[in-house]
Design a protein around this motif. Structure first.
Motif, short mmCIF file in Angstrom:
data_model
loop_
_atom_site.label_atom_id
_atom_site.label_comp_id
_atom_site.label_asym_id
_atom_site.label_seq_id
_atom_site.Cartn_x
_atom_site.Cartn_y
_atom_site.Cartn_z
N ALA A 43 0.83 -1.21 0.00
CA ALA A 43 0.00 0.00 0.00
C ALA A 43 0.86 1.25 0.00
N HIS A 44 1.93 1.22 0.76
CA HIS A 44 2.84 2.37 0.80
C HIS A 44 3.48 2.63 -0.57
N LEU A 45 3.88 1.55 -1.24
CA LEU A 45 4.54 1.68 -2.55
C LEU A 45 3.54 1.81 -3.69
N ASN A 46 2.27 1.48 -3.40
CA ASN A 46 1.21 1.50 -4.41
C ASN A 46 1.53 0.56 -5.57
N VAL A 47 2.01 -0.65 -5.22
CA VAL A 47 2.35 -1.65 -6.24
C VAL A 47 2.25 -3.04 -5.61
N ARG A 48 1.83 -4.02 -6.40
CA ARG A 48 1.78 -5.40 -5.93
C ARG A 48 3.17 -6.01 -6.07
N LEU A 49 3.71 -6.52 -4.96
CA LEU A 49 5.04 -7.11 -4.95
C LEU A 49 5.02 -8.62 -5.05
N VAL A 50 3.96 -9.25 -4.53
CA VAL A 50 3.89 -10.70 -4.44
C VAL A 50 2.59 -11.18 -5.08
N LEU A 57 4.15 -18.79 -3.26
CA LEU A 57 4.15 -17.38 -3.65
C LEU A 57 5.25 -17.07 -4.66
N ARG A 58 4.94 -16.16 -5.56
CA ARG A 58 5.91 -15.71 -6.54
C ARG A 58 5.97 -14.20 -6.53
N LEU A 59 7.15 -13.66 -6.76
CA LEU A 59 7.28 -12.21 -6.86
C LEU A 59 6.75 -11.74 -8.20
N THR A 60 6.10 -10.60 -8.20
CA THR A 60 5.73 -9.95 -9.45
C THR A 60 6.98 -9.33 -10.07
N ALA A 61 6.84 -8.79 -11.27
CA ALA A 61 7.98 -8.11 -11.90
C ALA A 61 8.44 -6.94 -11.04
N ALA A 62 7.49 -6.23 -10.45
CA ALA A 62 7.86 -5.12 -9.55
C ALA A 62 8.54 -5.65 -8.30
N GLY A 63 8.08 -6.81 -7.81
CA GLY A 63 8.69 -7.40 -6.63
C GLY A 63 10.12 -7.83 -6.87
N ILE A 64 10.39 -8.39 -8.06
CA ILE A 64 11.75 -8.80 -8.40
C ILE A 64 12.67 -7.58 -8.45
N ALA A 65 12.19 -6.51 -9.06
CA ALA A 65 13.00 -5.28 -9.14
C ALA A 65 13.22 -4.68 -7.76
N PHE A 66 12.20 -4.74 -6.90
CA PHE A 66 12.29 -4.14 -5.58
C PHE A 66 13.17 -4.96 -4.64
N ARG A 67 13.25 -6.27 -4.87
CA ARG A 67 13.99 -7.16 -3.97
C ARG A 67 15.45 -6.74 -3.81
N ASP A 68 16.14 -6.47 -4.92
CA ASP A 68 17.55 -6.09 -4.83
C ASP A 68 17.73 -4.76 -4.12
#
Length: 284
Positions: A43-50, A57-68
């Motif tokens: 909610a804070h990032l306004n993007v789905r991460l997982v 569970l799998r990371l979304t494309a945004a989640g993969i980018a945010f992980r690093d």
């Protein structure tokens, strides 16, 4: 709500464990509490991460980018708060194997004379990016391509390839070898950070077998035991001489380019000094 370090640690645990259940157990939280923390971060990032649509569970494309980015931020905080490092700010130079080869000792000896106020730590990280993506190092020595956001890459060396063979094999007595000379042998392949794959060989002489290893120590062990032969660069011959291994020049294998990589903006104020000294040592 403002996200904080707790939210980043929760997300990284979920990304690494693959399930809310295991991540919650690792963090000593209940599953509902961890799920709530993840929703707050999203909610804070306004993007789905997982992606929660599957049991695993799998990371979304945004989640993969945010992980690093999250891993680098957490590593930076942990570094600052480490009581064993209070009062110092070491500069961390990462490598996956063999550092700068024959230039390594020169760099490690010249650095403290030129910059006594900043300790230089040489860290082996058995990952293709030598820990740069996760913030474990400030500068990385890389062999092979790297594609990371906000990372600058600069070539500093070209290293000839050599064959690594058991010292008691017939190949060890040769003054030089070709890739085809190794094709009848199992090839030790470092799948985590190495530059050698079976695609290095011509299509009509591809070796029949590979012995997969995860680091330089296991690679050397496979060769010394006679289970395989290897292909590496002159840097390994300089950094890992071994009485049971002969390093023999390869005449038809392409050189390997060695790069320095660092984030922009730099994660340490002495990064520019390290780059300058390394260029001076390697490029002359």
């Amino acid at each position: 709500m403002t996200a904080d370090l707790r939210h980043l640690r929760a997300f990284l645990a979920i990304a690494e464990e693959g399930t809310i259940t295991r991540a919650a157990a690792r963090l000593h939280l209940t599953q509902p509490a961890l799920s709530r923390t993840l929703r707050q971060l999203e909610a804070h990032l306004n993007v789905r991460l997982v992606d929660r649509s599957t049991h695993h569970l799998r990371l979304t494309a945004a989640g993969i980018a945010f992980r690093d980015r999250a891993a680098a931020a957490v590593a930076g905080v942990d570094e600052v708060l480490d009581p064993t490092r209070a009062g110092t700010w070491p500069l961390r130079l990462g490598h996956a194997w063999s550092a700068l080869g024959e230039h390594t000792t020169t760099l490690l000896r010249r650095w403290p004379r030129a910059h006594p106020e900043t300790p230089l730590e040489l860290l082996r990280v058995d990952e293709r990016d030598a820990g740069l993506a996760r913030g474990r190092v400030d500068v990385a020595i890389l062999r092979g391509p790297v594609d990371l956001p906000d990372v600058v890459v600069e070539s500093v060396l070209r290293e000839p390839r050599v064959a690594a063979v058991p010292v008691d094999s017939a190949l060890a007595a040769r003054a030089a070898l070709r890739l085809a000379d190794l094709a009848d042998q199992p090839i030790a392949v470092n799948t985590r950070s190495g530059t050698t794959t079976l695609e290095l060989w011509p299509p009509d002489r591809i070796p029949a077998a590979a012995v997969e290893v995860a680091n330089t120590d296991d690679w050397l062990a496979a060769i010394t035991a006679g289970r395989a032969v290897g292909v590496t660069t002159t840097a390994t011959a300089a950094m890992h001489p071994h009485p049971a291994v002969a390093y023999v020049p390869l005449t038809d294998a392409p050189d390997v380019t060695v790069h320095l990589a660092w984030r922009e903006p730099p994660s340490h104020p002495a990064v520019a000094d390290l780059l300058a000294l390394t260029r001076e040592i390697c490029l002359g």
